[in-house]
Each structure stands twice: as structure tokens, then as C-alpha cells.
Design an enzyme around this catalytic site. Structure first.
Site, PDB file in Angstrom:
ATOM      1  N   CYS A   1       0.890  -1.184   0.000  1.00  0.00           N
ATOM      2  CA  CYS A   1       0.000   0.000   0.000  1.00  0.00           C
ATOM      3  C   CYS A   1       0.912   1.214   0.000  1.00  0.00           C
ATOM      4  O   CYS A   1       0.966   1.972   0.968  1.00  0.00           O
ATOM      5  CB  CYS A   1      -0.920   0.000   1.216  1.00  0.00           C
ATOM      6  SG  CYS A   1      -1.959  -1.459   1.389  1.00  0.00           S
ATOM      7  N   ALA A   2       1.640   1.417  -1.084  1.00  0.00           N
ATOM      8  CA  ALA A   2       2.872   2.197  -1.046  1.00  0.00           C
ATOM      9  C   ALA A   2       2.738   3.692  -1.315  1.00  0.00           C
ATOM     10  O   ALA A   2       3.585   4.475  -0.891  1.00  0.00           O
ATOM     11  CB  ALA A   2       3.883   1.614  -2.033  1.00  0.00           C
TER      12      ALA A   2
ATOM     13  N   GLY B   1       4.841   6.798  -1.818  1.00  0.00           N
ATOM     14  CA  GLY B   1       6.150   6.216  -2.067  1.00  0.00           C
ATOM     15  C   GLY B   1       7.240   6.549  -1.080  1.00  0.00           C
ATOM     16  O   GLY B   1       8.395   6.156  -1.283  1.00  0.00           O
ATOM     17  N   GLY B   2       6.909   7.249   0.013  1.00  0.00           N
ATOM     18  CA  GLY B   2       7.955   7.642   0.962  1.00  0.00           C
ATOM     19  C   GLY B   2       8.695   6.472   1.578  1.00  0.00           C
ATOM     20  O   GLY B   2       9.933   6.459   1.650  1.00  0.00           O
TER      21      GLY B   2
ATOM     22  N   ASP C   1       0.038   0.040  -5.471  1.00  0.00           N
ATOM     23  CA  ASP C   1      -1.095   0.804  -4.960  1.00  0.00           C
ATOM     24  C   ASP C   1      -2.314   0.454  -5.795  1.00  0.00           C
ATOM     25  O   ASP C   1      -2.193   0.018  -6.949  1.00  0.00           O
ATOM     26  CB  ASP C   1      -0.839   2.307  -5.004  1.00  0.00           C
ATOM     27  CG  ASP C   1      -1.811   3.067  -4.100  1.00  0.00           C
ATOM     28  OD1 ASP C   1      -1.514   3.180  -2.892  1.00  0.00           O
ATOM     29  OD2 ASP C   1      -2.855   3.516  -4.596  1.00  0.00           O
TER      30      ASP C   1
ATOM     31  N   ASP D   1      -4.547  -4.471  -6.275  1.00  0.00           N
ATOM     32  CA  ASP D   1      -5.477  -4.431  -5.152  1.00  0.00           C
ATOM     33  C   ASP D   1      -4.913  -5.324  -4.053  1.00  0.00           C
ATOM     34  O   ASP D   1      -4.842  -6.542  -4.198  1.00  0.00           O
ATOM     35  CB  ASP D   1      -6.847  -4.942  -5.618  1.00  0.00           C
ATOM     36  CG  ASP D   1      -7.893  -4.936  -4.505  1.00  0.00           C
ATOM     37  OD1 ASP D   1      -7.528  -4.686  -3.339  1.00  0.00           O
ATOM     38  OD2 ASP D   1      -9.067  -5.196  -4.809  1.00  0.00           O
TER      39      ASP D   1
ATOM     40  N   ASP E   1       1.443  -0.953   5.037  1.00  0.00           N
ATOM     41  CA  ASP E   1       1.055   0.320   5.654  1.00  0.00           C
ATOM     42  C   ASP E   1      -0.415   0.508   5.317  1.00  0.00           C
ATOM     43  O   ASP E   1      -0.768   1.124   4.326  1.00  0.00           O
ATOM     44  CB  ASP E   1       1.918   1.452   5.100  1.00  0.00           C
ATOM     45  CG  ASP E   1       1.572   2.801   5.712  1.00  0.00           C
ATOM     46  OD1 ASP E   1       0.770   2.836   6.666  1.00  0.00           O
ATOM     47  OD2 ASP E   1       2.078   3.826   5.234  1.00  0.00           O
TER      48      ASP E   1
ATOM     49  N   CYS F   1      -1.269   4.637  10.893  1.00  0.00           N
ATOM     50  CA  CYS F   1      -1.058   5.941  11.520  1.00  0.00           C
ATOM     51  C   CYS F   1      -2.282   6.295  12.363  1.00  0.00           C
ATOM     52  O   CYS F   1      -2.822   7.396  12.274  1.00  0.00           O
ATOM     53  CB  CYS F   1      -0.742   7.021  10.497  1.00  0.00           C
ATOM     54  SG  CYS F   1      -1.965   7.191   9.175  1.00  0.00           S
TER      55      CYS F   1
END
Length: 441
Positions: free
Chosen positions: A257-258, A261-262, A280, A307, A325, A378
């Protein structure tokens, strides 16, 4: 500084949030770009908009004591919010806040309602020390929810996790340091620090990563030539710590789930001998990953659309590290993104937990024996964190929790169970949950 210029831009932000359901950051970027603000005007616009958004529930509650806010038109309602936020939570003089709001009415064609705005805000000013907030002792959840503009379910969760420490968490609004990551393929952290000093900005090493710097007196960093040339990236320390769990010298790393791209780019920089495959769901977000990798000159990243609820069949049992993530309620990011506090409901947490519980086992199938699976969010709700991990481990007995890799400065973030919980009021990062699991050989 033209106070009116900053106020007008802040009003524009609130209007965009209202009409387009935009995030504050998106609305702020739009207003700053359209009005081409810089310097003190830009700072005022940011400060005024954030002051309203991070205190929205309290502001509306206070205004509700003196007027039926829902009957005011959208523009006048937001002008009242700007004035009341400055009176209740700002550092300036009340008279200036009232006068500024009255003049703002006139400046945006609402002069006929300036007397109404003046009367309401004067009432708020006269009575600001006597606002009848919910009783803290009789109903602490209502008090902390209204007073600090958090949904009650999130306040209840914070108190369950932190006890009395939740009071500091829900009231914490200190700005986080701006943190960036030097690209070691192009510049050292020390040389980057010198470059910033030449631009009039002060830096200090940030503890999350040996490449990380916190920046004082930060300007528009993405507008700098050094950014465009790929010398550094902006990334919060919590995000850096999550990426750290997926480091490996060689082998294959999947970031499922990039976008934007960080973390993928962080891993690719630190692990030039590894191949990073980033995915993604949406094509336009995949393009963001590709753009970041190109800017940084990283050739060991491959980005593609996928997906994450569906198996990564071609990678089955092949990946050394898989980073999930997961999409989440984002409540841990309320410090820089205060609108997240009133954009989320308890039912959102339930639906996100269900989604996360689909993604994690799907991604886990790509982990090879001896490899690691990293799950992070997060947010701080247990339903999106511990419950998702517990459900996964119960059904996947070949995985076990393993010790996270953290710098000493963050050792206190490790829970008794071995999870990482980062809190803004303690660690000065976003609120993050990180769990590292290893697949048995």
C-alpha cells in the site's frame, strides 16, 4: 503583513473544506497557490486556518451559546469561526479578532451581516472565561471531546490506552518538527545540513534515522532546487521507523500500500542491494511512486497497480520483507492534519478494520520462510491495530511476533506485547502503530 490577506486566504480554505469535503492540507495548498501568498501573509493564512480546524468542535460549541450557527450562511459561519477561534485560542487581542472579522465580512461582500458578526463575537469575547463546557468530572468524555474537538469514541480509546495521559494527548497541539531524509546516493546528511544553513535554515540530526534532519525556519522545501534534484525527501520520523523494519541488504521487498512512495524510496535508498516492488490500488497514485523514484534517481524500485486485498500470486513465498502500511482512520496524524479528528466516525474504524483484515493475510502469502511481515497504521485504535494482528496470528500459526528494530531514542515506544506505539505528545512524531512478524522456516 496584510492581516486581511491572510484572513481571506484562511476563509477560502474553510470554504473549500465545506464545499468540496477536501482535507485541510489540500484546501490550504489550493488557496496559497491561487492567491500566490508568501512571507507573513502565507504564515497568517496557515495559522488562522489551522486554528479553526483543530478547534472546530469547541469553536462551534462556543458560538452556539450566542447564535444558531446552522442558520448562518456558509461564508458568515466561517467568518464567525475565524473570529471565535482567534478569541478563544489565539494569541492576539480580542478587539483585533472582532474587527478583522467585521472587515472580512465587508471584503467578501457580506457587509450587511457585519453588525451581526460584530455582536456575536463581542459576546464570545466578553464571556470566553465562562463558556459552559460539559462538566469535566461528571462527563469527562464529553468535556475532552468538545473542548479539544475529538470524537468521543477516540477520546474513550485514548483514555483506555493512556489513562490520565490521554488528557495531554487530546490537548496536544505543539507543531512537530519538519523532518527530511538525505538521499545517500547524492549527498551526506552533514553536507545537506551545510546546504540548508546557506539557505538560512537551521538543522539538527533527527533520531529516527542516520539520514534524518529536523529543520527550523523551514521555507517551501519542495520548491528548493535541492529537492527537485533529489538530494532529500520529506518524511516524518514515525514513517521512517516503519520503513526501517523492512530494511534488508539484499533480496526482495514488497510495499503493498505504497503511495505516495515515501517508505518505498526510503527502503530503496538504504538498501541498494535489494529490489523494492511497490504497489497501490489506483493508477494515478502509482504514478506518484514512480515520480518520487525518478526524482531520487532510484533504479531498484518497480511500481505497479494492484489491489492489496487480492493475493500477490507471482510473489508467493518469495519476499524477504513485506510492508503493509494499511489504509486506516489516520487519527494519529491529527497534529499536522487536525481535520481528521472530525472526519472520522466509529463506524469508519469498523469498516477499515475489516479491510485491514483482508489485506494483511493476502500480503502475508508473499513472505518467504524466514522473512518478515510488517504491519503499520497511523492511528491508535485497537480495533485497527492489536485486533487485526491478533486475528491474523490466530489464523496464521507460522508467523510470530519479533522484536522491532528501533534507535535507542524510541525504546520507550515498545509495548509489553512487543508492538511499537508512537505518540505525538511523547515521541514528537505522528501517532503510529508498528508490528513486525517473522514467518517460521
Amino acid at each position: 503583513m496584510s492581516a486581511r490577506t491572510g484572513e481571506k486566504a484562511a476563509l477560502s480554505v474553510l470554504e473549500t473544506v465545506d464545499t468540496e469535503q477536501a482535507y485541510m492540507g489540500q484546501a490550504l495548498a489550493k488557496a496559497l497557490h491561487q492567491q500566490q501568498l508568501s512571507g507573513a501573509d502565507r504564515s497568517a493564512a496557515v495559522a488562522y486556518a489551522k486554528l479553526v480546524v483543530e478547534n472546530l468542535q469547541a469553536v462551534d460549541y462556543a458560538l452556539g451559546q450566542y447564535t444558531k450557527l446552522n442558520k448562518a450562511g456558509r461564508t458568515v459561519r466561517n467568518i464567525l469561526r475565524l473570529g471565535a477561534a482567534r478569541i478563544l485560542f489565539g494569541n492576539g487581542a480580542d478587539a483585533q479578532a472582532v474587527h478583522g472579522s467585521v472587515e472580512l465580512c465587508k471584503a467578501v461582500g457580506k457587509g450587511a451581516q457585519s453588525k451581526f458578526v460584530n455582536a456575536v463575537l463581542r459576546n464570545v469575547s466578553r464571556n470566553k472565561t465562562q463558556i459552559p463546557w460539559p462538566d469535566e468530572k461528571a462527563d469527562p468524555l464529553a468535556f475532552y471531546s468538545v473542548r479539544y474537538s475529538w470524537p468521543q469514541f477516540a477520546v474513550a480509546e485514548a483514555f483506555d490506552l493512556l489513562g490520565d495521559g490521554a488528557k495531554e494527548f487530546v490537548s496536544y497541539t505543539a507543531p512537530q518538527p519538519v523532518v527530511l531524509r538525505a538521499n545517500p546516493n547524492k549527498i551526506s546528511r552533514e553536507d545537506l545540513s551545510v546546504l540548508f544553513a546557506e539557505q538560512g535554515m537551521q538543522t539538527a540530526p533527527a533520531p529516527a534515522d542516520e539520514r534524518a534532519l529536523s529543520v527550523s525556519n523551514a521555507q517551501d522545501l519542495t520548491g528548493l532546487a535541492a529537492y527537485q534534484d533529489g538530494l532529500f525527501s520529506l518524511q516524518g520520523q514515525a514513517s521512517m521507523l516503519a520503513a526501517r523494519q523492512a530494511f534488508c541488504k539484499t533480496g526482495l521487498v514488497l510495499d503493498v500500500c505504497a503511495a505516495p512512495g515515501g517508505k518505498s524510496c526510503n527502503i530503496a535508498e538504504q538498501c541498494p542491494g535489494a529490489e523494492v516492488h511497490a504497489f497501490d490500488l489506483h493508477a494515478h497514485r502509482v504514478s506518484l511512486i514512480k515520480a518520487q523514484a525518478k526524482r531520487l534517481g532510484l533504479s531498484n524500485i518497480t511500481a505497479a497497480q494492484h489491489d492489496a486485498t487480492q493475493p500477490f500470486s507471482q510473489y508467493r513465498n518469495l519476499a524477504d520483507r513485506v510492508l503493509v502500511d494499511a489504509p486506516c482512520s489516520g487519527l494519529g496524524t491529527a497534529n499536522p492534519r487536525p481535520d481528521v479528528k472530525w472526519n472520522k466516525k466509529a463506524e469508519d474504524v469498523q469498516s477499515l478494520s475489516a479491510l485491514q483484515s483482508q489485506i494483511l493475510p493476502s500480503a502475508a502469502k508473499a513472505v518467504k520462510p524466514g522473512g518478515k511481515l510488517i504491519y503499520c497504521t497511523c492511528t491508535f485504535t485497537r480495533q485497527e491495530n492489536e485486533a487485526v494482528v491478533a486475528g491474523f496470528l490466530q489464523k496464521n500459526r507460522d508467523f510470530r511476533l519479533c522484536v522491532p528494530d528501533l534507535p535507542n531514542a524510541f525504546a520507550s515506544a515498545v509495548t509489553q506485547e512487543g508492538f511499537v506505539r508512537l505518540w505525538p505528545q511523547i515521541h514528537h512524531t505522528d501517532g503510529f502503530f508498528i508490528c513486525t512478524m517473522e514467518k517460521q522456516s
